[in-house]
Design a protein around this motif. Structure first.
Motif: not given
Length: 501
Positions: A100-114, A210-218
């Protein structure tokens, strides 16, 4: 002139003052940190932290770092703390003990946009919205009853695959391309109500993964977001988002038009888009279930059901071709069970333990998502004796766990026999094998994916013998991978198929 000099001198004068003010704060902060038992951590650079250590193949780089710093280590991606887990025991603490403690997802730039502001199942933050959309998808698409109802779709597309190979007449076949087409057609029919020969859409899905697997510096250093722009990452993301949006808008409009004409069919004929439109209508007052939610869920189903499934069959066939004795043993099993029938059915597969062992071994060595989708701590928590703060992200290296020599004998070797007298499964209860994750955020589509994998693989090896083209030796088969969110073969699997009967 005086004004400009003043603007130049002010930062020079103020910086030492600010620094002096920060020193006591930093000392107090460091002092409080020492009271906590922190995981081991490699040295980090200013600003970017350990971002540079992810490398071009992050799951391999992180496994190598873990060999030095341990199976539970802390990285800092920019200013974001990231716990990296490479042991089954630590994975169990994250995914079961503290699920339960780890059930959240961090907000990641590219997944959030797509994914339309993370409105999909995979990346949505934990909460009521996520529970509702997951429940809708499971009940209407991924439940055992619904998966069984799609049996004819799977069998029809498998027959079509066999016929396409037969038409090759012994010429070279791009098996990778045909497997993607098969899985895409299955998903298209159950989600959209029709098969899709749209090669452009398949290209969109490949680019999406492919884009979901890219690390976004931002994502980790917001003020360095210009680096993503310089890399062309922003442009690629925006272009893909626009093209996907156009495709999904057209699909939804097509369904809405049919419903207005009274051509929506009965409830049994409803596909996923129809079901989501019904839910949207029922929740008209609920602003959270809008058009973007429908598009995000459909996108999730396609990306999760196409690339991961086709790549698993592709890797299994590649390993079988590289290991002729294993191929022969599997062919013997499916032939004995089939008893001369023209095709293997799903009923037959229950009597094929070696087939199931082959798929487990494939998923162990070639886990579709080598780094599971990140988790995020919703509260302070202690894991494996280490103190983690709320907001700490967690990356589980499923690829490294699947190749851990302390768990698996001959860990780098393809040996399906290891699963014949072994109850380890991939359904989320054995943390040494995590191709679908586990716990609340585990993949809900396990049965959907496995049913396709088993049926297609059983029929391929039952109907044909396979060889590499141009006299290529099996040990020369290129097994390098192409890294994205899903790891696929870098080079397509080209084969020559010969009918066995």
């Amino acid at each position: 002139m005086f004004l400009s000099m003043q603007h130049l001198l002010f930062p020079l004068i103020s910086f030492p003052i600010i620094l002096l003010l920060l020193i006591p704060f930093k000392w107090l902060s460091s002092s409080s940190e020492t009271k906590r038992n922190l995981p081991p951590s490699p040295p980090r650079l200013p600003i970017i932290g350990n971002l540079h250590q992810l490398g071009s193949v992050p799951h391999v780089s992180l496994r190598d770092l873990a060999r030095k710093y341990g199976p539970v280590m802390m990285l800092h991606l920019g200013s974001v703390p990231m716990l990296v887990v490479t042991s089954a025991k630590a994975a169990q603490e994250i995914l079961k003990t503290h699920d339960l403690v780890f059930s959240n997802r961090p907000k990641l730039k590219i997944p959030d946009q797509l994914n339309y502001g993370s409105k999909d199942i995979g990346f949505a933050p934990y909460g009521e919205y996520w529970r509702q959309i997951k429940s809708i998808s499971v009940i209407h698409l991924l439940s055992r009853r619904r998966v069984n109802s799609f049996r004819q779709v799977r069998e029809r597309e498998t027959i079509r695959l066999i016929e396409l190979i037969e038409k090759s007449g012994g010429l070279v076949v791009d098996l990778s391309e045909k497997l993607v087409k098969l899985t895409n057609n299955v998903i298209s029919e159950v989600a959209l109500g029709r098969t899709s020969d749209d090669y452009k859409f398949r290209d969109l899905l490949v680019r999406f993964q492919t884009l979901l697997g890219v690390v976004s510096v931002g994502t980790y250093v917001p003020w360095l977001s210009w680096v993503d722009w310089l890399r062309g990452l922003d442009s690629r993301t925006n272009t893909l988002r626009r093209e996907l949006n156009e495709f999904y808008d057209a699909i939804i409009e097509e369904h809405v038009a049919k419903r207005k004409l009274g051509d929506g069919g009965n409830d049994q004929d409803h596909d996923l888009v129809d079901i989501l439109l019904d839910v949207q209508k029922e929740n008209a007052s609920n602003f959270t279930f809008g058009k973007d939610t429908i598009k995000a869920i459909v996108s999730d189903v396609f990306s999760g059901g196409t690339d991961t499934t086709s790549s698993s069959i592709e890797w299994a066939m590649s390993e079988l071709i590289r290991h002729p004795h294993t191929m022969k043993r599997l062919q013997q099993e499916v032939t004995e069970v089939a008893k001369g029938k023209p095709m293997i059915t799903e009923d037959d597969i229950e009597d094929m333990p070696y087939l199931k062992a082959v798929l487990k071994e494939t998923l162990r060595l070639h886990i579709p998502l080598p780094l599971l989708v990140p988790h995020e701590a919703m509260d302070d928590v202690n894991v494996m004796g280490y103190d983690l703060k709320k907001g700490t992200q967690v990356m589980i290296n499923g690829w490294a766990i699947g190749r851990d020599p302390s768990i698996w004998e001959d860990a780098e070797e393809f040996k399906p026999e290891r699963f014949l007298n072994n109850n380890v499964d991939f359904k989320g209860f054995h943390y040494e094998l995590l191709p679908f994750g586990s716990g609340r955020r585990g993949c809900p589509g396990i049965q959907f994916a496995v049913s396709i994998n088993e049926l297609v693989l059983a029929n391929l090896v039952y109907k044909y013998d396979f060889a590499l083209p141009n006299g290529q030796k099996v040990e020369e088969l290129d097994m390098s991978d192409l890294v994205g969110l899903v790891v696929r073969k870098k080079e397509p699997l080209m084969v020559v198929a010969t009918a066995r009967f």
